[in-house]
Scaffold this active site. Structure first.
Site, PDB file in Angstrom:
ATOM      1  N   CYS A 262       0.808  -1.233   0.000  1.00 12.10           N
ATOM      2  CA  CYS A 262       0.000   0.000   0.000  1.00 12.10           C
ATOM      3  C   CYS A 262       0.833   1.272   0.000  1.00 12.10           C
ATOM      4  O   CYS A 262       0.759   2.064  -0.938  1.00 12.10           O
ATOM      5  CB  CYS A 262      -0.930  -0.001   1.216  1.00 12.10           C
ATOM      6  SG  CYS A 262      -2.158  -1.292   1.123  1.00 12.10           S
TER       7      CYS A 262
HETATM    8  N1  LIG Z   1      -2.744  -6.425   0.912  1.00 16.87           N
HETATM    9  C1  LIG Z   1      -3.159  -5.398   1.628  1.00 16.87           C
HETATM   10  O1  LIG Z   1      -2.785  -5.278   2.787  1.00 16.87           O
HETATM   11  C2  LIG Z   1      -4.134  -4.376   1.049  1.00 16.87           C
HETATM   12  C3  LIG Z   1      -4.727  -3.444   1.931  1.00 16.87           C
HETATM   13  C4  LIG Z   1      -5.651  -2.525   1.438  1.00 16.87           C
HETATM   14  C5  LIG Z   1      -5.943  -2.518   0.070  1.00 16.87           C
HETATM   15  N2  LIG Z   1      -5.334  -3.411  -0.773  1.00 16.87           N
HETATM   16  C6  LIG Z   1      -5.731  -3.365  -2.189  1.00 16.87           C
HETATM   17  O2  LIG Z   1      -6.588  -4.454  -2.480  1.00 16.87           O
HETATM   18  C7  LIG Z   1      -6.383  -4.907  -3.816  1.00 16.87           C
HETATM   19  C8  LIG Z   1      -6.039  -6.377  -3.833  1.00 16.87           C
HETATM   20  O3  LIG Z   1      -4.798  -6.549  -3.159  1.00 16.87           O
HETATM   21  P1  LIG Z   1      -4.317  -7.953  -2.587  1.00 16.87           P
HETATM   22  O4  LIG Z   1      -3.206  -7.618  -1.632  1.00 16.87           O
HETATM   23  O5  LIG Z   1      -5.467  -8.749  -2.086  1.00 16.87           O
HETATM   24  O6  LIG Z   1      -3.725  -8.634  -3.925  1.00 16.87           O
HETATM   25  P2  LIG Z   1      -3.208 -10.137  -4.099  1.00 16.87           P
HETATM   26  O7  LIG Z   1      -2.175 -10.084  -5.145  1.00 16.87           O
HETATM   27  O8  LIG Z   1      -2.896 -10.735  -2.761  1.00 16.87           O
HETATM   28  O9  LIG Z   1      -4.468 -10.935  -4.647  1.00 16.87           O
HETATM   29  C9  LIG Z   1      -5.128 -10.631  -5.805  1.00 16.87           C
HETATM   30  C10 LIG Z   1      -5.732 -11.891  -6.397  1.00 16.87           C
HETATM   31  O10 LIG Z   1      -6.479 -11.492  -7.542  1.00 16.87           O
HETATM   32  C11 LIG Z   1      -6.339 -12.477  -8.540  1.00 16.87           C
HETATM   33  N3  LIG Z   1      -6.668 -11.894  -9.833  1.00 16.87           N
HETATM   34  C12 LIG Z   1      -5.934 -11.094 -10.630  1.00 16.87           C
HETATM   35  N4  LIG Z   1      -6.633 -10.735 -11.725  1.00 16.87           N
HETATM   36  C13 LIG Z   1      -7.840 -11.324 -11.614  1.00 16.87           C
HETATM   37  C14 LIG Z   1      -9.011 -11.344 -12.424  1.00 16.87           C
HETATM   38  N5  LIG Z   1      -9.069 -10.646 -13.567  1.00 16.87           N
HETATM   39  N6  LIG Z   1     -10.063 -12.082 -12.025  1.00 16.87           N
HETATM   40  C15 LIG Z   1     -10.003 -12.781 -10.872  1.00 16.87           C
HETATM   41  N7  LIG Z   1      -8.934 -12.794 -10.049  1.00 16.87           N
HETATM   42  C16 LIG Z   1      -7.870 -12.075 -10.422  1.00 16.87           C
HETATM   43  C17 LIG Z   1      -4.903 -12.956  -8.407  1.00 16.87           C
HETATM   44  O11 LIG Z   1      -4.729 -14.248  -8.944  1.00 16.87           O
HETATM   45  C18 LIG Z   1      -4.702 -12.912  -6.875  1.00 16.87           C
HETATM   46  O12 LIG Z   1      -4.987 -14.170  -6.291  1.00 16.87           O
HETATM   47  C19 LIG Z   1      -5.301  -4.011  -4.399  1.00 16.87           C
HETATM   48  O13 LIG Z   1      -5.903  -2.940  -5.061  1.00 16.87           O
HETATM   49  C20 LIG Z   1      -4.575  -3.504  -3.158  1.00 16.87           C
HETATM   50  O14 LIG Z   1      -3.949  -2.266  -3.393  1.00 16.87           O
HETATM   51  C21 LIG Z   1      -4.448  -4.353  -0.291  1.00 16.87           C
END
Ligand SMILES: NC(=O)c1ccc[n+]([C@@H]2O[C@H](COP(=O)([O-])OP(=O)(O)OC[C@H]3O[C@@H](n4cnc5c(N)ncnc54)[C@H](O)[C@@H]3O)[C@@H](O)[C@H]2O)c1
Length: 420
Positions: A262
């Site tokens: 983030c």
């Molecule tokens: N990790 C954190 O602590 C956190 C906190 C707040 C916000 N976010 C935000 O949340 C969002 C997701 O982050 P995350 O950390 O969960 O990511 P991540 O990489 O852990 O997981 C994302 C998942 O989405 C899947 N994916 C990708 N494209 C796809 C599609 N077209 N259809 C279906 N699945 C698909 C991937 O295979 C993966 O398993 C981002 O925008 C991130 O900035 C993350």
């Protein structure tokens, strides 16, 4: 009574804990992901995120959770939540490829009456200008009348013992009031305090303000750390003193740089859009980036100075790095400042090894780093020990007394240990 169904698109650090909260609240949950191996692992009860154990996944499966790659799950869902990655692309610009791809697969399968919510962190206007047209074009339906559309940012604090999905207030802004209320109705089934917002752009920007606020304040204490060192002022004592003020001050601490998915990334989404739409820079973000990105080099310079005091060059010295994850007590290495610290040490000829109770293998662009399993032996033999992450299991007072030279970049080791 049949339970309602939610499909959560993206089963990563954000989507999987959300799936757990929803299934525990009685929703039938489809965890939709494009990664087949991940879907198979989840369906066989294996977790891949820090905050959920294998037993948690098994409990979810018992309660009605299923991971799937089948996009048609969307067509029988009451609610669809998109939690896919929003990384930076070439040149540091936002990469909305996953958001667009996920929107298309949702749109292709969307039916009337569904509520679609975007949770991915992104720049203001994404839900309205990017997601909405894709959903409408693919489905032939109209947002706000045929289906509801809202943005609701994730606020997960990985590894936190105090805040989880349930007790963290959550923002939600819809394309119209009915959409906001539909999002409130969904999240209200497992979140104590849903916070309705007047609009989607405000909800999107609020998330970026939160992360930019952290980024800027970390940069402030990092910059002060550097000049306080030169002025022979103990920054940690300064912060301890300032933190006793019960109003108007919030404690931030210096460190080797910012990490995680983030803080180093999200503010770029805001500065990009400000420059793109208005043509001028978001100066606070650019300054914070410059300062926070300089910290790994600063750590390496400090290590070099400390070795110099012991008549040793950095070149050829054995440096033990303790804790290489971006946050204490979690295994996530994404964007960890340990990486640039290690690369800069290598560039200067240091022989680096690492110890981390959460990490088995650590790969850098310049090659693997040897992992030390025996902490005490590794600390005793290294020329210098650098604490990059103060995992709870480290007894830093003991380590400081047994190390030849030690730099604590997290300010946790009690004096007379040397802190950043
Ligand atoms: N990790 C954190 O602590 C956190 C906190 C707040 C916000 N976010 C935000 O949340 C969002 C997701 O982050 P995350 O950390 O969960 O990511 P991540 O990489 O852990 O997981 C994302 C998942 O989405 C899947 N994916 C990708 N494209 C796809 C599609 N077209 N259809 C279906 N699945 C698909 C991937 O295979 C993966 O398993 C981002 O925008 C991130 O900035 C993350």
């Amino acid at each position: 009574m049949t339970s309602k169904t939610v499909t959560i698109v993206g089963q990563g650090y954000v989507g999987l804990p959300l799936a757990q909260a929803a299934v525990r609240a009685g929703w039938a949950v489809n965890g939709l992901d494009v990664t087949e191996s991940l879907v198979d692992a989840l369906n066989s009860g294996k977790s891949h995120v820090d905050d959920l154990s294998d037993a948690d996944i098994q409990e979810m499966l018992d309660l009605g959770y299923r991971a799937t790659t089948d996009q048609s799950a969307v067509s029988t869902s009451d609610v669809v939540v998109i939690c896919v990655p929003t990384p930076l692309g070439d040149g540091g610009s936002p990469d909305l490829g996953a958001v667009k791809g996920a929107s298309r697969s949702v749109g292709d399968n969307l039916t009337s009456g569904t509520t679609v919510i975007l949770e991915s962190t992104t720049y203001p206007g994404t839900t309205d200008d990017i997601v909405k047209p894709i959903l409408e074009m693919a489905s032939g339906l109209t947002a706000g009348t045929d289906f509801q559309l809202a943005y609701s940012p994730e606020r997960v604090d990985p590894g936190s013992k105090h805040y989880g999905i349930k007790n963290t207030p959550k923002l939600m802004g819809g394309i119209n009031d009915a959409s906001t209320q539909a999002a409130v109705a969904f999240y209200g089934t497992f979140i104590d305090e849903p916070v309705p917002m007047d609009g989607m752009r405000e909800a999107e920007t609020a998330k970026l303000l939160e992360n930019t606020f952290r980024h800027v304040n970390i940069a402030l204490v990092n910059e002060m750390t550097k000049f306080c060192k030169e002025l022979n002022i103990d920054i940690w004592e300064v912060i301890r003193g300032a933190s006793t003020k019960p109003f108007g001050f919030m404690k931030f601490t210096p460190g080797p740089g910012v990490g995680g998915h983030c803080i180093p990334i999200d503010p770029n989404y805001l500065s990009y859009e400000v420059r793109n739409q208005l043509g001028y820079p978001f100066r606070f973000v650019e300054l914070a980036q410059e300062i926070n990105n300089s910290m790994p080099r600063y750590v390496v310079d400090r290590v070099g100075e400390m070795l110099n005091d012991h008549r040793k060059p950095l070149n050829g010295s054995e440096v033990l790095l303790l804790g290489v994850t971006y946050k204490a007590d979690i295994a996530d290495q994404r964007e960890s400042p340990a990486m640039p610290v290690a690369e800069a040490l290598r560039e200067r000829g240091a022989v680096i090894r690492f110890h981390d109770p959460m990490v088995e293998t650590w790969n850098l662009e310049s090659g693997n780093v040897t992992r030390e399993a025996d902490l005490d032996a590794a600390v005793a033999s290294a020329d210098v020990v650098v604490v990059l992450q103060a995992h709870e299991s480290y007894d830093l007072e003991k380590l400081a007394s047994s190390a030849k030279v030690m730099l604590d970049t997290r300010g946790v080791a009690p004096k007379p240990a040397v802190r950043l």
